[in-house]
Motif scaffolding. Structure first.
Motif: not given
Ligand code: ZN
Length: 495
Positions: A257-271, A417-431
């Motif tokens: 998850e990473t921070g996101w802004r909705v209407n000036g408030q802090t929300w979260w973008l989940w992936c 199952v991989p030992f790291e979460n690289n994939f999610a980080e890669r998917m969240i980067r374009p966002a």
């Protein structure tokens, strides 16, 4: 970039490069732009990609300049806004003005296109309701649809639609024009391409308008684009739901998850993603309420995450915490802690993690074959987790090992199952790139549109499809039948 690959040969490759360079320096002539279009969709999309990258770079440079000029932020004028984490930013003061035109104002109408490239006649052979013969009438209406073709040329088509009478059904019937949504003057490709540019590549709304402005006769406004994308998201929502269901039923799923802004408030973008699905959700919560909304019930697969505690609430079965995160944490502590106990702790933990990863990488590895070695690794981990440490950092991380003891070497029990979460980080980067380019969503509705379209486009891309082509075909089927076709499966590479 797309399935089917770059089809240009060596010869046209050099020519393409020259044309793209001309486009980027703002010196593309009319003749060159025609030549560019003639090289085919792969080259054109390359030009678009290069242009959007260039625009993003320029934006970055402008942001840098602005921060150097110390553009004042609300509470601390010394910190450039771009350098502060999202959640540290104060909520934006609510603008009194609602976005869009004021009530009572005449809607801004697009001027009808003046040029007609082609005319098409549509007449039913039989009644779509009962299949019976029709009485011919002389009633017709015309409808003009402008669209961007695959080679980026535009085409304005005037459709003549005949209305005939069905005596059995006792009503007038007319054929469906599949090329655009009802009442839309723009075709599916305009919709699919602009949405891909914005939600797939992070091109800003004003850049999208600029990019298509010279292509289309029809003028597009920011409001018009948003309305179009909202309509697209509503149509594609069943695919979004399906992507969510498939993610929930996966054997292995990455989450981040990473921070996101909705209407000036802090929300979260989940992936939530794996090789087959990528599901984004924009939510007010960074904790278990958001996770509960997504998972509905407990998740039965293996969840791969960082060490964020909220994930424990949904993990019925197993979880793999990212070992790269843990190693990075050791490095961070190394920078300021030189005590003997810390150094011994870090050395032992690094060796343990390294041994686990090396074991898993053995060509003949199976959990059964190496069960006793896995057992030894677990014992070493438990010894580290149970020990008492005087050093503050060692004690803090020792407690973390205890808390996550059964979530560090899950990858030794499951081969997928991989030992790291690289994939999610890669998917969240374009966002994250999209977030940087287009500040935030102005409303919850815009956030929902964003989540749907990013998920659909990213999933299609993961499955090896050309997202624009797939969405255009789906819209055509939707207009003809009223239902969306099935979400395409992954393309299996042959050889
Ligand atoms: Zn009929």
């Amino acid at each position: 970039m797309y399935a089917g690959g770059m089809e240009c040969t060596i010869g046209t490759d050099a020519e393409a490069k020259k044309l793209v360079a001309a486009a980027l320096s703002g010196q593309l002539t009319d003749a060159q732009s025609t030549a560019l279009a003639a090289l085919g969709p792969a080259v054109v999309s390359l030009a678009f990609l290069a242009a959007s990258k260039r625009i993003a770079e320029q934006d970055g440079r402008i942001a840098e300049l602005e921060s150097k000029l110390k553009i004042a932020t609300l509470d601390d004028p010394a910190t450039p806004s771009g350098q502060r984490p999202l959640y540290a930013k104060p909520p934006r003061r609510k603008s009194k003005r609602k976005p869009g035109a004021k009530n009572g104002h005449a809607p801004a109408r697009r001027k009808p296109p003046e040029r007609i490239d082609r005319r098409e006649d549509h007449r039913l052979e039989a009644c779509p309701g009962c299949g019976g013969p029709l009485q011919r009438c002389n009633r017709t209406r015309t409808r003009t649809i402008e669209d961007i073709l695959e080679d980026l040329r535009t085409e304005v088509v005037e459709h003549t639609i005949h209305r005939d009478y069905c005596p059995a059904c006792k009503k007038h019937v007319e054929p469906v024009v599949a090329e655009a949504l009802p009442k839309s003057v723009l075709g599916h490709r305009v919709m699919a391409l602009t949405a891909w540019l914005h939600y797939g590549l992070g091109v800003t709304i004003s850049q999208v308008i600029e990019l298509v402005d010279h292509l289309l006769q029809t003028r597009l406004s920011a409001g018009g684009l948003m309305a179009m994308w909202t309509r697209l998201a509503l149509i594609l929502e069943p695919w979004y739901e399906q992507i969510g269901r498939q993610a929930r039923n996966s054997a292995v799923l990455h989450a981040d998850e990473t921070g996101w802004r909705v209407n000036g408030q802090t929300w979260w973008l989940w992936c939530f993603a794996n090789g087959q699905v990528c599901f984004y959700m924009i939510d007010r919560s960074r904790g278990s309420p958001a996770l509960g909304k997504f998972f509905l019930t407990e998740f039965n697969g293996v969840l791969v995450t960082d060490f964020w505690a909220a994930y424990n609430a949904v993990c019925a079965a197993e979880r793999q915490c990212c070992l790269v995160h843990l190693l990075r944490e050791l490095e961070k502590v190394d920078m300021h802690n030189e005590s003997d106990q810390w150094r011994a702790f870090a050395k032992t933990l690094r060796r343990l993690i390294g041994d686990g990863i090396r074991l898993r990488k053995r060509k003949d590895y199976t959990p059964q074959r190496y069960a006793s070695r896995v057992g030894r690794i677990d014992k070493r981990l438990m010894a580290m987790a149970r020990a008492k440490y005087a050093d503050g950092d060692a004690s803090r991380l020792g407690k973390r090992l205890a808390r996550h003891a059964d979530q560090l070497f899950t990858f030794l029990d499951h081969l997928d199952v991989p030992f790291e979460n690289n994939f999610a980080e890669r998917m969240i980067r374009p966002a994250v790139i999209i977030r940087k380019n287009s500040q935030s969503n102005r409303s919850e509705k815009a956030a929902a549109v964003q989540a749907v379209l990013m998920s659909v486009y990213r999933t299609l891309k993961l499955r090896g499809h050309n997202p624009i082509g797939v969405v255009v075909n789906a819209l055509r089927t939707y207009v003809q039948t009223g239902t969306l076709p099935a979400l395409p499966e992954a393309i299996v590479a042959d050889g």
